[in-house]
Scaffold this motif. Structure first.
Motif, mmCIF file in Angstrom:
data_model
loop_
_atom_site.group_PDB
_atom_site.id
_atom_site.type_symbol
_atom_site.label_atom_id
_atom_site.label_comp_id
_atom_site.label_asym_id
_atom_site.label_seq_id
_atom_site.Cartn_x
_atom_site.Cartn_y
_atom_site.Cartn_z
ATOM 1 N N ASP A 69 0.839 -1.205 0.000
ATOM 2 C CA ASP A 69 0.000 0.000 0.000
ATOM 3 C C ASP A 69 0.868 1.246 0.000
ATOM 4 O O ASP A 69 0.692 2.154 -0.819
ATOM 5 C CB ASP A 69 -0.910 0.017 1.239
ATOM 6 N N ASN A 70 1.798 1.297 0.940
ATOM 7 C CA ASN A 70 2.652 2.476 1.082
ATOM 8 C C ASN A 70 3.637 2.620 -0.066
ATOM 9 O O ASN A 70 4.025 3.745 -0.414
ATOM 10 C CB ASN A 70 3.411 2.420 2.415
ATOM 11 N N ALA A 71 4.026 1.477 -0.647
ATOM 12 C CA ALA A 71 5.008 1.521 -1.735
ATOM 13 C C ALA A 71 4.421 2.026 -3.045
ATOM 14 O O ALA A 71 5.036 2.844 -3.738
ATOM 15 C CB ALA A 71 5.624 0.131 -1.931
ATOM 16 N N PHE A 72 3.209 1.542 -3.396
ATOM 17 C CA PHE A 72 2.669 1.945 -4.701
ATOM 18 C C PHE A 72 1.148 1.875 -4.842
ATOM 19 O O PHE A 72 0.564 2.607 -5.642
ATOM 20 C CB PHE A 72 3.284 1.082 -5.813
ATOM 21 N N LEU A 73 0.453 1.025 -4.061
ATOM 22 C CA LEU A 73 -0.967 0.812 -4.333
ATOM 23 C C LEU A 73 -1.816 2.034 -3.995
ATOM 24 O O LEU A 73 -2.746 2.374 -4.735
ATOM 25 C CB LEU A 73 -1.474 -0.418 -3.579
ATOM 26 N N PHE A 74 -1.518 2.707 -2.869
ATOM 27 C CA PHE A 74 -2.247 3.930 -2.541
ATOM 28 C C PHE A 74 -2.090 4.970 -3.649
ATOM 29 O O PHE A 74 -3.039 5.675 -3.987
ATOM 30 C CB PHE A 74 -1.744 4.522 -1.220
ATOM 31 N N LYS A 75 -0.892 5.043 -4.188
ATOM 32 C CA LYS A 75 -0.617 6.015 -5.254
ATOM 33 C C LYS A 75 -1.448 5.706 -6.489
ATOM 34 O O LYS A 75 -2.000 6.610 -7.139
ATOM 35 C CB LYS A 75 0.882 5.982 -5.600
ATOM 36 N N ILE A 76 -1.565 4.430 -6.813
ATOM 37 C CA ILE A 76 -2.335 4.017 -7.987
ATOM 38 C C ILE A 76 -3.830 4.262 -7.779
ATOM 39 O O ILE A 76 -4.516 4.772 -8.665
ATOM 40 C CB ILE A 76 -2.081 2.527 -8.297
#
Length: 229
Positions: A69-76
């Motif tokens: 989540d913190n690495a990329f999924l929230f951003k997506i």
């Protein structure tokens, strides 16, 4: 076995144990053609072992989900962590489903001045300020017994996230197993099902994360408006 279950609270059951059981069962189905006899020949202790392994698997996917989540999924999904962007410009906001609900949410800045100095803290990074505002809203709701629905939504979103990554992991496992010439027909039929389930769980994760933010904001506003009256 009863003593084993008494050690768990609601969060452990629905966020860690239940996803772990589902993921472990799906992995077991994929591996059953090769290892079912080994499982069948084990004694009754295999059931306790299964629940322990399921809990560990659930814990692993819960932690992995947080990292991803913190690495990329929230951003997506949102353009950033929900609690950090929930008051960002409506044009880019993916938390609130209407401009009316977004403008209503902005009222928290007025009430939150009773707890923090917004004007002083506005010099901080905007995302850091939004995260601080949300933390105060959530804490006030929890202190006054208004966070039960938001907490349920949090549990559902966390559970859905673990199941989403579990489906992805099993798809990868099936692809590897097909490469090594296991029962290709069953595994090939299972993959589309897992893809559909992964999409459903990702959708539920996103939807309930949004619901949680909206619910915390709504309950915070109701509480403060009631206090003013």
């Amino acid at each position: 076995m009863e003593e084993f279950f008494e050690k768990f609270n609601i969060f452990d059951i629905f966020v860690t144990l239940l996803p772990g059981i589902v993921i472990s069962s799906l992995v077991g189905i994929s591996l059953s053609f090769e290892y079912y006899d080994m499982w069948e020949n084990m004694g009754d202790e295999k059931y306790l072992l299964f629940f322990i392994i399921s809990y560990i698997v659930g814990l692993f996917f819960q932690e992995m989900g947080t990292i991803f989540d913190n690495a990329f999924l929230f951003k997506i999904l949102y353009g950033g962590e929900p609690r950090k962007i929930f008051l960002s410009d409506y044009k880019y906001n993916k938390i609130f489903n209407s401009e009316i609900s977004y403008k209503n949410a902005l009222k928290v800045k007025h009430y939150i001045n009773d707890y923090i100095d917004i004007e002083k803290d506005e010099k901080k990074d905007e995302e850091e300020l939004h995260s601080l505002i949300f933390a105060y809203c959530l804490n006030i709701c929890e202190t006054n017994g208004l966070a039960s629905k938001a907490n349920k939504m949090y549990v559902i979103s966390e559970m859905s996230r673990s199941l989403f990554w579990g489906c992805i992991a099993i798809i990868i496992l099936n692809v590897i197993m097909i490469h090594f010439l296991y029962d290709e027909i069953f595994l090939l039929c299972e993959i589309p099902f897992l893809i559909v389930m992964a999409i459903i769980f990702l959708s539920r994760k996103k939807r309930y994360e949004q619901y949680r933010i909206r619910m915390v904001v709504r309950m915070f506003l109701i509480y403060n408006q009631h206090e003013v009256k």
